[in-house]
Scaffold this motif. Sequence first.
Motif, PDB file in Angstrom:
ATOM      1  N   GLN A  25       0.692   3.927 -13.328  1.00 27.83           N
ATOM      2  CA  GLN A  25       0.407   3.821 -14.766  1.00 27.83           C
ATOM      3  C   GLN A  25       0.492   5.201 -15.420  1.00 27.83           C
ATOM      4  O   GLN A  25      -0.058   6.182 -14.894  1.00 27.83           O
ATOM      5  CB  GLN A  25      -0.988   3.226 -14.985  1.00 27.83           C
ATOM      6  N   GLN A  26       1.183   5.220 -16.572  1.00 26.82           N
ATOM      7  CA  GLN A  26       1.321   6.444 -17.367  1.00 26.82           C
ATOM      8  C   GLN A  26       0.814   6.165 -18.790  1.00 26.82           C
ATOM      9  O   GLN A  26       0.983   5.045 -19.300  1.00 26.82           O
ATOM     10  CB  GLN A  26       2.782   6.898 -17.426  1.00 26.82           C
ATOM     11  N   SER A  27       0.225   7.168 -19.354  1.00 25.51           N
ATOM     12  CA  SER A  27      -0.327   6.998 -20.699  1.00 25.51           C
ATOM     13  C   SER A  27      -0.003   8.250 -21.532  1.00 25.51           C
ATOM     14  O   SER A  27      -0.157   9.380 -21.040  1.00 25.51           O
ATOM     15  CB  SER A  27      -1.840   6.779 -20.626  1.00 25.51           C
ATOM     16  N   TRP A  28       0.414   8.049 -22.759  1.00 21.58           N
ATOM     17  CA  TRP A  28       0.702   9.148 -23.679  1.00 21.58           C
ATOM     18  C   TRP A  28       0.476   8.653 -25.110  1.00 21.58           C
ATOM     19  O   TRP A  28       0.341   7.442 -25.354  1.00 21.58           O
ATOM     20  CB  TRP A  28       2.132   9.661 -23.493  1.00 21.58           C
ATOM     21  N   ARG A  29       0.451   9.583 -26.046  1.00 20.76           N
ATOM     22  CA  ARG A  29       0.232   9.234 -27.445  1.00 20.76           C
ATOM     23  C   ARG A  29       1.488   9.527 -28.256  1.00 20.76           C
ATOM     24  O   ARG A  29       1.996  10.647 -28.238  1.00 20.76           O
ATOM     25  CB  ARG A  29      -0.940   9.999 -28.015  1.00 20.76           C
ATOM     26  N   ASP A  30       1.928   8.514 -28.962  1.00 19.95           N
ATOM     27  CA  ASP A  30       3.084   8.633 -29.856  1.00 19.95           C
ATOM     28  C   ASP A  30       2.618   8.229 -31.259  1.00 19.95           C
ATOM     29  O   ASP A  30       2.383   7.040 -31.537  1.00 19.95           O
ATOM     30  CB  ASP A  30       4.216   7.736 -29.380  1.00 19.95           C
ATOM     31  N   LYS A  31       2.417   9.214 -32.124  1.00 18.79           N
ATOM     32  CA  LYS A  31       1.853   8.959 -33.443  1.00 18.79           C
ATOM     33  C   LYS A  31       2.747   8.065 -34.281  1.00 18.79           C
ATOM     34  O   LYS A  31       2.284   7.426 -35.240  1.00 18.79           O
ATOM     35  CB  LYS A  31       1.625  10.274 -34.172  1.00 18.79           C
ATOM     36  N   ARG A  32       3.999   7.964 -33.961  1.00 22.96           N
ATOM     37  CA  ARG A  32       4.910   7.111 -34.720  1.00 22.96           C
ATOM     38  C   ARG A  32       4.588   5.633 -34.524  1.00 22.96           C
ATOM     39  O   ARG A  32       4.971   4.793 -35.343  1.00 22.96           O
ATOM     40  CB  ARG A  32       6.359   7.368 -34.285  1.00 22.96           C
ATOM     41  N   LEU A  33       3.860   5.330 -33.432  1.00 23.40           N
ATOM     42  CA  LEU A  33       3.542   3.933 -33.137  1.00 23.40           C
ATOM     43  C   LEU A  33       2.114   3.560 -33.560  1.00 23.40           C
ATOM     44  O   LEU A  33       1.660   2.446 -33.279  1.00 23.40           O
ATOM     45  CB  LEU A  33       3.709   3.659 -31.640  1.00 23.40           C
TER      46      LEU A  33
END
Length: 447
Positions: A25-33
């Motif tokens: 599992q990988q997690s990141w933040r994409d403000k566009r979403l």
Amino acid sequence: MSINIASIDSISEVNMDYTITMYFQQSWRDKRLAYVEMPLNLTLDNRVADQLWLPDTYFLNDKKSFLHGVTVKNRMIRLHPDGTVLYGLRITTTAACMMDLRRYPLDEQNCTLEIESYGYTTDDIVFFWQGGKNAVTGVDKLELPQFSIVELHLVSREVRFTTGSYPRLSLSFRIKRNIGYFILQTYMPSILITILSWVSFWINYDASAARVALGVTTVLTMTTINTHLRETLPKIPYVKAIDVYLMGCFVFVFLALLEYAFVNYVFFGRGPQQQKKINERLNKANNERSRYEDKRLREQDSISAPFQTNTLRSYTQRRNLYLEEQRKVGVDAYGNILLTTLEMNNEVMPSDVGSSVSDSRNSVMSFDSSGVQFRKPMASRDGFGHHSLDRSAMRSRANCRLRRRSSKLKLKIPNLTDVSTIDKWSRVIFPITFGFFNLIYWLYYVN
């Protein structure tokens, strides 16, 4: 990142790798979403992943991997209102694990799973374990057939290449091999075969077929165990712990076979060789005795010729009579002493044989009820007249000379007690030495 380990399928010493199935599992933040219309998490179809930005993560020590696809591709995308994306995959990967097998099978190995970004440098992306030491789960539920996981270690570091610096995460787990399988399949059979080879020490030394068959069988069995073990391990240049033990057992089995070869040589080889040499010396002494008797008989013929006209036999007849009596006491026509009447456990002095032959003219062979030979004096022959006393004196002087000449010769029959002593000592030395070898081996490799 976080990992939930589903299973570790196999750990191969031949290929130096292991196969692991995990939920990656990988997690990141994409403000566009990000979205604010509803405070709910959205679980998207796995096909949406092809439309999103994904980190270029790969496994550095991977040999072969695949993404499970039954019934659909096993990947999950979950979107949070603040734009956080959770991307999960169910992966089975075969990763390289270089092992040091010097202490095999009493060894511990350290296997790792290296996770790295392929194209993005540390200026673009940063990897870290989500949850710290709790980022990897499922280890407590794992059951491996030959190993036990004794330690788990997580590492986060930065590596530098010519193209830049890249983030790398490492999952390192130390595994300890369970020795129960090898005790039942290798150590115990080797010990029992080694002990079985010592049974030959209690078998009679003249049972050549039984002792040789037992020795060869145990040697071939140890060779088979060695061959089977080498097929399950890589061709490495150094010596393993199990090689030391099996080679030690093989040496003990081989020495047990050589022990009987030595016993056989002592009983059937060295004894007859010594007997042959001494027989040659006895033949030489007998030839000298025969020449002396011929000379003595000729002298007697010249002295007693006037008194032997009617009653005394000719020289040729007396010579034939002498040879016939020699055969009776165990001497053939060539002066060789026949040893058929000797007992194997005794030793015969040639001087005794010589004196028996010299007295054979006045004695005959007799047997008592026990089968032991002895002589009875014969009555003095007619025809020798007043020369019988002179002849007795001459015979006594000749016997004295022959005894002095043959006193240095001794006919040795192989002594059976020497052969039995070798077996008796082997019954004690082999078990003690093997026990000492096991003590040193287990104290060294276990500790």
